[in-house]
Design a protein around this motif. Structure first.
Motif, short mmCIF file in Angstrom:
data_model
loop_
_atom_site.label_atom_id
_atom_site.label_comp_id
_atom_site.label_asym_id
_atom_site.label_seq_id
_atom_site.Cartn_x
_atom_site.Cartn_y
_atom_site.Cartn_z
N SER A 1 -41.76 12.81 -33.44
CA SER A 1 -41.83 14.09 -34.15
C SER A 1 -42.67 15.10 -33.37
O SER A 1 -42.31 16.28 -33.27
CB SER A 1 -42.42 13.88 -35.54
N GLY B 1 -40.60 16.01 -30.36
CA GLY B 1 -39.45 16.80 -30.77
C GLY B 1 -39.84 18.23 -31.14
O GLY B 1 -39.12 19.18 -30.82
N GLY B 2 -40.97 18.39 -31.81
CA GLY B 2 -41.44 19.74 -32.14
C GLY B 2 -41.79 20.54 -30.91
O GLY B 2 -41.47 21.73 -30.80
N PRO C 1 -37.55 17.76 -36.18
CA PRO C 1 -38.29 19.03 -36.14
C PRO C 1 -37.45 20.19 -35.64
O PRO C 1 -37.59 21.32 -36.12
CB PRO C 1 -39.45 18.73 -35.19
N ARG D 1 -43.39 23.01 -33.47
CA ARG D 1 -44.59 22.18 -33.46
C ARG D 1 -45.14 21.95 -34.86
O ARG D 1 -45.62 20.87 -35.19
CB ARG D 1 -45.66 22.82 -32.56
N GLY E 1 -42.85 19.55 -36.36
CA GLY E 1 -43.09 18.24 -35.76
C GLY E 1 -44.32 17.56 -36.32
O GLY E 1 -44.32 16.35 -36.58
N THR F 1 -43.42 16.40 -39.83
CA THR F 1 -42.57 15.22 -39.78
C THR F 1 -43.35 14.00 -39.32
O THR F 1 -43.07 12.87 -39.73
CB THR F 1 -41.36 15.47 -38.85
N SER F 2 -44.36 14.21 -38.46
CA SER F 2 -45.17 13.09 -37.98
C SER F 2 -45.90 12.38 -39.12
O SER F 2 -46.15 11.17 -39.04
CB SER F 2 -46.18 13.57 -36.95
#
Length: 410
Positions: free
Chosen positions: A69, A72-73, A124, A349, A352, A355-356
């Motif tokens: 995440s 990905g962000g 993300p 971000r 991300g 989502t993390s």
């Protein structure tokens, strides 16, 4: 018919075509959500792993998602939403299929970690793209709610089908999951343009989703104290929610319920979202986000807490009803709140980091739930979930004033 058309226009109108492509892709992807809900049962039933080992292996999915995440962000902001989503979905589909062929604990553990990392890389970017495409705060909440609705529509179908397919071939579950993920990648490639704001573009007004304070442009999400408090709170919510992945199926199996029964009971979650979320949307939208999230915490904690006093399929289903209503109040509101708190240049971000917290919870919850079931007993697990839900609710109410100040509302 005129009334129905007006209602559909009110609920579905005003959203761009690229958004609907993402919506359709999310639906297709969720129609094949087979592996994660049944991974614990697969590992204990097909591979013969002890409950504690299975819980630890499932946790690796969440561990992979934590780092995925964040990366990905960052990629969504630096490389672009479209490229990040397509790459993550394509690699994620391949990794899920590889997991189905893995044998032996080391290989299964490595494949689970890789699948968790690659399968969540796209998320993300997708959420940032939704925020880019839909800038009006009211429409944005509706857009995230519709994405959430599509996901649950797919999952409600997938869980029922998967419960019966699993009796015949677990490998077929992995293959179907991979196929629908790759189909989502194809939809993004064909129908979704790049949405990332151009470098150097002026920041959006707070009402358009750039809710950061002056100076936030130089800082990342972890330097934003209001947002960090939200992340910690969201982890608590997700930790309780993810007990349905390991603790719930194991507890149900210990009371004589089959995988098919587990599939039917948990499919109630998606079915209720499909039925209730469109009806609840207006009521949720009228609430301040912190109050809506507080309601979500109470209901989710109560839903899982109910399992401390019931062992019947009907009792488990009643718990699903409660924590599903908690979801309806919580998840779309949280996603839209993240988009509003994030500056436009850092949406990837921020999404991300958000989502993390689900990845961290997905890593911590299975192992903790399995350990607690074995050493403390099921009542302690479920009463603990109730307590965490109440703590989450209180924290949301306490954080509300700072968020309202940030977003400029009174």
């Amino acid at each position: 018919m005129t009334h129905l058309r007006d209602l559909l226009r009110q609920r579905l109108g005003g959203l761009p075509r690229a958004y609907w492509a993402l919506w359709a892709g999310a639906l297709v992807n969720r129609l094949g959500t087979f592996v994660v809900p049944f991974l614990a049962l697969y590992l204990t039933g097909q591979r013969g792993l002890p409950v504690s080992t299975a819980g630890a292996v499932v946790s690796l999915w969440g561990l992979g998602a934590i780092f995925s995440s964040a990366l990905g962000g960052w990629l969504a902001d630096r490389v672009g939403r479209r490229a990040t989503a397509m790459t993550g979905l394509a690699l994620g589909g391949a990794a899920v299929l590889a997991l189905g062929f893995a044998r032996g604990v080391p290989a299964i553990a490595a494949a689970t970690l890789a699948a968790g990392f690659l399968s969540e890389l796209y998320r993300p970017a997708m959420q940032a793209a939704v925020a880019d495409l839909v800038t009006d705060p009211v429409k944005r909440l509706r857009a995230f709610a519709l994405m959430y609705w599509a996901a649950n529509l797919g999952v409600s179908f997938a869980l029922v089908v998967a419960g019966y397919v699993a009796k015949r071939s677990y490998l077929a579950l992995f293959a179907a999951d991979a196929a629908t993920t790759l189909a989502f990648a194809a939809i993004v490639w064909r129908f979704v343009p790049e949405t990332r704001p151009q470098a150097g573009a002026p920041a959006a007004h707070a009402a358009d989703g750039d809710g950061a304070r002056p100076g936030a442009r130089e800082r990342g999400p972890l330097a934003d104290r209001v947002f960090v408090a939200f992340l910690v709170q969201n982890f608590l919510f997700a930790f309780v929610f993810f007990q349905h992945q390991v603790a719930m199926p194991i507890d149900m199996a210990a009371h004589g319920h089959s995988p098919a029964t587990f599939g039917l009971v948990t499919a109630l979650n998606g079915a209720l979202v499909v039925l209730l979320q469109p009806l609840a949307g207006r009521a949720v939208a009228r609430l301040d986000p912190s109050r809506a999230l507080a309601v979500a915490g109470v209901l989710t904690g109560a839903g899982f807490g109910l399992y401390a006093v019931t062992t019947s399929a009907a009792g488990y289903a009643a718990g699903v009803v409660l924590w599903t209503v908690g979801e309806i109040f919580g998840l779309p509101v949280a996603a839209a709140l993240v988009a509003s708190l994030a500056p436009a240049h850092a949406r990837g971000r921020y999404q991300g980091a958000y989502t993390s917290t689900f990845g961290l919870a997905a890593f911590a919850a299975p192992g903790a739930g399995a350990w607690a079931l074995r050493h403390l007993g099921a009542p302690a697990v479920w009463l603990g979930c109730l307590g965490i839900g109440l703590v989450f609710a209180a924290a949301q109410l306490a954080s509300g004033p700072a968020r309202r100040e940030r977003l400029g509302s009174r």
